[in-house]
Design a protein around this motif. Structure first.
Motif, mmCIF file in Angstrom:
data_model
loop_
_atom_site.group_PDB
_atom_site.id
_atom_site.type_symbol
_atom_site.label_atom_id
_atom_site.label_comp_id
_atom_site.label_asym_id
_atom_site.label_seq_id
_atom_site.Cartn_x
_atom_site.Cartn_y
_atom_site.Cartn_z
ATOM 1 N N ASP A 1 0.834 -1.207 0.000
ATOM 2 C CA ASP A 1 0.000 0.000 0.000
ATOM 3 C C ASP A 1 0.872 1.261 0.000
ATOM 4 O OD1 ASP A 1 -2.302 -1.498 -0.053
ATOM 5 O OD2 ASP A 1 -2.631 -1.411 2.114
ATOM 6 N N LYS A 2 1.919 1.260 0.822
ATOM 7 C CA LYS A 2 2.831 2.399 0.854
ATOM 8 C C LYS A 2 3.585 2.517 -0.471
ATOM 9 C CE LYS A 2 3.516 2.761 5.839
ATOM 10 N NZ LYS A 2 4.479 2.755 6.959
ATOM 11 N N ALA A 3 3.914 1.381 -1.065
ATOM 12 C CA ALA A 3 4.582 1.393 -2.370
ATOM 13 C C ALA A 3 3.678 2.042 -3.411
ATOM 14 C CB ALA A 3 4.952 -0.028 -2.785
ATOM 15 N N ASN A 4 2.407 1.668 -3.403
ATOM 16 C CA ASN A 4 1.466 2.194 -4.392
ATOM 17 C C ASN A 4 1.281 3.706 -4.285
ATOM 18 O OD1 ASN A 4 0.429 0.559 -6.445
ATOM 19 N ND2 ASN A 4 -0.920 -0.544 -5.030
ATOM 20 N N VAL A 5 1.328 4.229 -3.068
ATOM 21 C CA VAL A 5 1.182 5.677 -2.882
ATOM 22 C C VAL A 5 2.261 6.414 -3.682
ATOM 23 C CG1 VAL A 5 1.389 7.565 -1.212
ATOM 24 C CG2 VAL A 5 0.038 5.537 -0.648
ATOM 25 N N GLN A 6 3.505 5.927 -3.582
ATOM 26 C CA GLN A 6 4.616 6.572 -4.295
ATOM 27 C C GLN A 6 4.550 6.286 -5.793
ATOM 28 O OE1 GLN A 6 6.321 8.682 -2.560
ATOM 29 N NE2 GLN A 6 5.373 8.007 -0.645
ATOM 30 N N LEU A 7 4.222 5.057 -6.155
ATOM 31 C CA LEU A 7 4.192 4.680 -7.573
ATOM 32 C C LEU A 7 3.060 5.379 -8.307
ATOM 33 C CD1 LEU A 7 5.033 0.874 -7.187
ATOM 34 C CD2 LEU A 7 6.593 2.755 -7.742
ATOM 35 N N ASP A 8 1.960 5.657 -7.613
ATOM 36 C CA ASP A 8 0.866 6.423 -8.222
ATOM 37 C C ASP A 8 1.342 7.825 -8.629
ATOM 38 O OD1 ASP A 8 -1.153 4.537 -8.238
ATOM 39 O OD2 ASP A 8 -1.977 5.135 -6.292
ATOM 40 N N LYS A 9 2.202 8.424 -7.800
ATOM 41 C CA LYS A 9 2.751 9.739 -8.136
ATOM 42 C C LYS A 9 3.630 9.660 -9.381
ATOM 43 C CE LYS A 9 3.004 11.035 -3.227
ATOM 44 N NZ LYS A 9 3.939 11.315 -2.111
#
Length: 251
Positions: free
Chosen positions: A175-183
């Motif tokens: 979930d934390k990975a996705n937050v950054q990858l979404d950016k």
């Protein structure tokens, strides 16, 4: 060439695939790491500032020195001494480290990159590369404070954001990975690695449609057989139009 070696004189490993690289880090090319509670708990509880970076780099070089195999340390120290005697700048030493990485010597590369960063703690490119090397070498928890520091300095930089996302991914914090990858994909929709990792995360959560979309985006600008195989595994038949035209982009 920058290392003063003839390309014909380098014996590169043959038959190495993307899957082999992934297997060395976290299982096969399609796996998602389990949440690593031990390493997550070991993330340093600090918010780095420019003044704190030299001390943190010193701590990291000691950490690497402690964990590196004796033979690799011997080669790394000799290479470092040789390059220093030839008056290479820290940035040039960072390039030498990347050269070792590309030749399949990650332990030597991380050791040298850490020492290069320690000599020029203000070089953001080297700090970002060093962080990525730490993550891929099994120490993403040590990379995260550096990447969070860099992301504050360069809040919209997709390389730093991707490296931070990958670090959380290696820890199993999807979930934390996705937050950054979404950016990252908001800035560049076809970012190859960010989309690849998001595909794996989507697949692990049972979201097949999103997984296909993400892997198609990853394939668009960067071909690999793993991506083709993953799309087949997901039930999607790849078409020529899924890849960027011209296939060889303008320089």
């Amino acid at each position: 060439e920058q290392m003063g070696m003839s390309p014909n004189g380098i014996t590169m490993p043959t038959g190495i695939t993307d899957a082999d690289v992934k297997a060395a880090v976290n299982g096969d090319a399609f796996s998602v790491p389990s949440k690593n509670a031990t390493l997550i708990a070991a993330i340093p509880k600090i918010t780095l500032t420019a003044a704190m970076i030299p001390a943190y780099l010193k701590e990291l070089t000691a950490y690497i020195e402690k964990g590196i195999a004796a033979d690799a340390k011997f080669i790394a120290e000799n290479a470092w001494t040789y390059f220093k005697n030839n008056k290479l700048t820290p940035a040039m030493m960072g390039n030498e480290a990347i050269g070792f990485w590309s030749m399949g010597k990650p332990d030597i590369a991380v050791y040298m990159m850490g020492k290069a960063c320690a000599e020029d703690a203000a070089d953001a490119d080297m700090l970002s590369n060093f962080s990525a090397m730490l993550s891929m070498s099994g120490a993403p928890h040590k990379a995260i404070p550096l990447l969070e520091y860099l992301s504050k300095l360069y809040p919209d930089n997709t390389t730093i954001l991707n490296n931070l996302g990958q670090a959380w991914f290696y820890l199993g914090e999807t979930d934390k990975a996705n937050v950054q990858l979404d950016k990252v994909v908001k800035a560049f929709a076809y970012h190859p690695q960010a989309n690849y990792t998001q595909c794996l995360i989507a697949q692990s959560k049972g979201n097949k449609a999103r997984a296909i979309e993400k892997m198609k985006n990853s394939l668009a600008y960067s071909y690999s057989s793993d991506k083709i195989n993953m799309l087949r595994k997901l039930g999607y038949k790849v078409k020529g139009s899924d890849m960027r035209r011209p296939f060889r982009p303008d320089p």
